[in-house]
Design an enzyme around this catalytic site. Structure first.
Site, short mmCIF file in Angstrom:
data_model
loop_
_atom_site.label_atom_id
_atom_site.label_comp_id
_atom_site.label_asym_id
_atom_site.label_seq_id
_atom_site.Cartn_x
_atom_site.Cartn_y
_atom_site.Cartn_z
N LYS A 178 17.18 -31.42 -67.93
CA LYS A 178 17.03 -31.20 -66.36
C LYS A 178 18.31 -30.91 -65.68
O LYS A 178 18.69 -29.91 -65.23
CB LYS A 178 16.68 -32.23 -65.51
CG LYS A 178 16.75 -32.06 -64.10
CD LYS A 178 16.90 -33.45 -63.34
CE LYS A 178 17.77 -34.49 -63.46
NZ LYS A 178 17.73 -35.50 -62.99
N SER A 179 19.46 -31.79 -66.14
CA SER A 179 20.65 -31.49 -65.79
C SER A 179 21.37 -30.19 -66.34
O SER A 179 21.97 -29.63 -65.21
CB SER A 179 21.54 -32.58 -66.07
OG SER A 179 21.10 -33.95 -65.31
N SER A 212 28.34 -42.01 -62.85
CA SER A 212 27.68 -40.83 -63.78
C SER A 212 28.45 -39.81 -64.30
O SER A 212 28.28 -38.76 -64.04
CB SER A 212 26.41 -40.28 -63.06
OG SER A 212 25.49 -41.32 -62.61
N SER A 231 27.58 -39.00 -58.16
CA SER A 231 28.48 -37.91 -58.97
C SER A 231 28.19 -36.37 -58.60
O SER A 231 29.00 -35.49 -58.50
CB SER A 231 28.29 -38.04 -60.38
OG SER A 231 26.86 -37.79 -60.78
N GLN A 232 26.71 -36.27 -58.03
CA GLN A 232 26.21 -34.95 -57.89
C GLN A 232 26.95 -34.35 -56.45
O GLN A 232 27.22 -33.08 -56.51
CB GLN A 232 24.71 -34.92 -57.40
CG GLN A 232 23.95 -35.41 -58.72
CD GLN A 232 22.49 -35.41 -58.23
OE1 GLN A 232 22.16 -35.54 -57.34
NE2 GLN A 232 21.93 -35.55 -59.40
N ARG A 235 17.92 -39.76 -49.05
CA ARG A 235 18.73 -39.93 -50.17
C ARG A 235 20.25 -39.21 -49.49
O ARG A 235 20.22 -38.59 -48.61
CB ARG A 235 18.39 -38.95 -51.46
CG ARG A 235 17.01 -39.55 -51.88
CD ARG A 235 17.03 -38.84 -53.30
NE ARG A 235 18.01 -39.11 -54.42
CZ ARG A 235 17.89 -38.58 -55.51
NH1 ARG A 235 17.08 -37.91 -55.91
NH2 ARG A 235 18.80 -38.77 -56.38
N ARG A 275 11.13 -41.92 -63.63
CA ARG A 275 11.58 -42.99 -64.37
C ARG A 275 11.10 -44.36 -64.13
O ARG A 275 10.92 -45.07 -65.27
CB ARG A 275 13.15 -42.87 -64.56
CG ARG A 275 13.66 -41.55 -64.91
CD ARG A 275 14.98 -41.71 -65.19
NE ARG A 275 15.62 -40.47 -65.03
CZ ARG A 275 15.81 -39.47 -65.99
NH1 ARG A 275 15.14 -39.38 -67.09
NH2 ARG A 275 16.30 -38.23 -65.96
N GLU A 306 20.80 -43.45 -64.83
CA GLU A 306 19.33 -42.86 -65.08
C GLU A 306 18.76 -43.35 -66.20
O GLU A 306 17.69 -43.25 -66.38
CB GLU A 306 19.67 -41.32 -65.04
CG GLU A 306 20.08 -40.71 -66.31
CD GLU A 306 20.07 -39.33 -66.38
OE1 GLU A 306 19.96 -38.54 -65.19
OE2 GLU A 306 20.50 -38.53 -67.53
O1 LIG Z 1 24.25 -34.01 -61.93
C1 LIG Z 1 23.07 -34.45 -62.35
O2 LIG Z 1 22.39 -33.80 -63.07
C2 LIG Z 1 22.58 -35.89 -62.45
C3 LIG Z 1 23.69 -37.04 -62.08
C4 LIG Z 1 23.46 -38.42 -61.74
O3 LIG Z 1 23.13 -38.52 -60.67
P1 LIG Z 1 24.01 -39.84 -60.00
O4 LIG Z 1 25.61 -39.66 -60.01
O5 LIG Z 1 23.54 -39.96 -58.59
O6 LIG Z 1 23.36 -41.05 -60.71
C5 LIG Z 1 22.02 -38.72 -62.74
O7 LIG Z 1 21.84 -39.62 -62.37
C6 LIG Z 1 21.10 -37.51 -62.23
O8 LIG Z 1 19.89 -38.07 -62.89
C7 LIG Z 1 21.35 -36.23 -62.56
C1 LIG Z 2 18.50 -39.82 -60.62
C2 LIG Z 2 17.85 -38.67 -60.98
O1 LIG Z 2 17.43 -37.62 -60.51
P1 LIG Z 2 18.06 -36.68 -59.27
O2 LIG Z 2 19.26 -37.46 -58.73
O3 LIG Z 2 18.64 -35.64 -60.23
O4 LIG Z 2 16.83 -36.57 -58.50
C3 LIG Z 2 17.35 -39.17 -62.34
O5 LIG Z 2 16.81 -37.95 -62.92
O6 LIG Z 2 17.23 -40.21 -62.63
#
Ligand SMILES: O=C(O)C1=C[C@@H](OP(=O)(O)O)[C@@H](O)[C@H](O)C1
Ligand SMILES: C=C(OP(=O)(O)O)C(=O)O
Length: 422
Positions: free
Chosen positions: A24-25, A193, A165-166, A121, A380, A308
């Site tokens: 996904k990422s 993350s 981190s997003q 969120r 999850r 995650e």
């Molecule tokens: O950049 C990404 O693809 C992701 C970053 C992480 O988010 P967080 O930093 O909010 O945990 C992770 O938990 C999420 O599943 C995917």
């Molecule tokens: C936190 C997650 O996803 P997202 O933040 O990308 O919705 C995940 O896939 O565990």
């Protein structure tokens, strides 16, 4: 009433080889970079799930071509980004944090919304940063709108990215197309993350973008073209973890083919985690193979970099031989659901003994009993319920379909895996 999925109980050690769909990422980063690239891109073996279809939908809404290519690939054709457009973020953190910086480059009005919980969120940090970088943004959470001017000055911005981190990745991904690029400085509690930001930086560099991350908590992206991508998407290592956990929980053996020898995916950390719980873990040309122990060892883990993985690890900890502590994951309260509260509530319902700490969970082993397992629209959480069901008869997972967020057919994959349980 949402359908209750009876989680299968393993009749013996699970033995299977489980091919896992794309990351996904990686897929959602590749879609953003391809939309901003100087020519058409090809993404092979991309993940086709709700989160990535929502990302593809966002790109199409902004005028970018995303067509099906041969063998499930995506062909992405960039175009001038324009409104009016409506972006549905669903519950996808990557869509709601990665698309707004791209939409700020469009001409016209772009409106954003998502699932009810997506409106809760954390997102204001990204929208405040975009305003500081010159964008016209109305709102601090979903629903909000951006009035794009067809360009964005960019420049320096200081943010607190301790909630996700997003926030950083979203700003960096579109920054090569900002007139001045961007300098993002984080000030606050540690960013979680971090492997995901490393993934962002690596994918920007692979597309010919200059990124300077030598200074701690500071990322500088220079303005310039984004090279078209020709990418083979890796399997999703985090989504492989429920299947590897099945081996760990039943004393079986599961192999996931195509496990990369080098990767920025946070899910690669499962190798060390399962080894600490007593499993045998081996990476060969066939893939990653996990063989479970007779009894799982309790663990004390800092999961700050790999939050995650927490639902998978917590499910295994509830089956382990002692007190486990999972730390560094306070920010999971802003994930698809408050995962700390959800795990405490649902494990307790099955007879577990779980306490929340300021930044994590303490899990004491208890004999567990069957019952309903609420998923909170969190893929999850749903897979964590499936893991427990292997050892605990009578676990009924509510809304197993929520796994479609990142896994196209989890029930089918789980059933196929168990076909090998002996
Ligand atoms: O950049 C990404 O693809 C992701 C970053 C992480 O988010 P967080 O930093 O909010 O945990 C992770 O938990 C999420 O599943 C995917
Ligand atoms: C936190 C997650 O996803 P997202 O933040 O990308 O919705 C995940 O896939 O565990």
């Amino acid at each position: 009433m949402t359908q209750l999925w009876p989680a299968p109980t393993a009749t013996g050690a699970v033995r299977a080889t489980v091919p896992v769909p794309g990351s996904k990422s990686i897929t959602n980063r590749a879609l953003v970079l391809a939309a901003l690239a100087e020519g058409p891109s090809t993404l092979r073996a991309p993940l086709r799930s709700r989160d990535t279809e929502l990302m593809a939908g966002a790109l199409r809404a902004l005028g970018v071509g995303v067509q099906d290519g041969p063998d499930g690939s995506w062909q992405v054709t960039p175009a001038a980004l324009r409104g009016p457009a409506e972006v549905d973020c669903g519950l996808a953190g990557t869509v709601m944090r990665f698309v707004p910086p791209m939409a700020a480059l469009a001409s016209g009005l772009i409106t954003f919304d998502g699932d009810p919980h997506a409106r809760k969120r954390p997102l204001g940090t990204v929208l405040d940063a975009l305003r500081a970088l010159g964008a016209d943004v109305d709102g601090d959470a979903l629903p909000f709108q951006i009035r794009g001017a067809g360009k964005l000055p960019g420049g320096s911005v200081t943010i607190d990215a301790s909630a996700s981190s997003q926030f950083v990745s979203g700003l960096l991904l579109s920054a090569p197309r900002f007139e001045q690029g961007v300098v993002v400085r984080h000030v606050g509690e540690p960013v979680p993350s971090l492997p995901h930001i490393e993934m962002t930086v690596a994918m920007l560099r692979a597309a010919g973008v200059e990124v300077d991350d030598r200074e701690a908590d500071t990322w500088r992206v220079l303005p310039g073209p984004v090279r078209a991508l020709d990418l083979d998407v890796e399997p999703d290592l985090s989504n492989a973890t429920p299947f590897l956990a099945a081996a760990a929980a039943t004393g079986g053996t599961v192999t996931v083919p195509g496990w990369p020898a080098r990767t920025t995916q946070a899910g690669d950390a499962i190798r060390d985690i399962l080894a600490r719980m007593g499993a045998q873990v081996q990476l060969t040309d066939e893939g990653l193979t996990v063989s479970g122990p007779a009894e799982l060892d309790a663990v004390d883990l800092d999961l700050h970099d790999v939050g995650e993985l927490t639902p998978t690890v917590a499910a295994l900890a509830a089956l382990a031989n002692g007190r486990s502590q999972l730390r560094g994951i306070a920010h999971l309260r802003g994930h698809e659901t408050d995962r700390l509260a959800a795990l405490q509530t649902e494990l307790t319902k099955l007879g577990g003994a779980v306490e929340q700490t300021e930044d994590g969970l303490v899990i004491e082993p208890r004999p567990l009993t069957g019952g309903s397992w609420h998923s909170y629209a969190d893929h999850r959480m749903a897979t964590a319920g499936a893991i427990l069901g292997l050892r605990v008869p009578g676990v009924l997972v509510e809304d197993i379909a929520t796994t479609g967020k990142t896994i196209p057919d989890f029930p089918g994959m789980w059933s196929a895996m168990l076909g090998g349980a002996v």
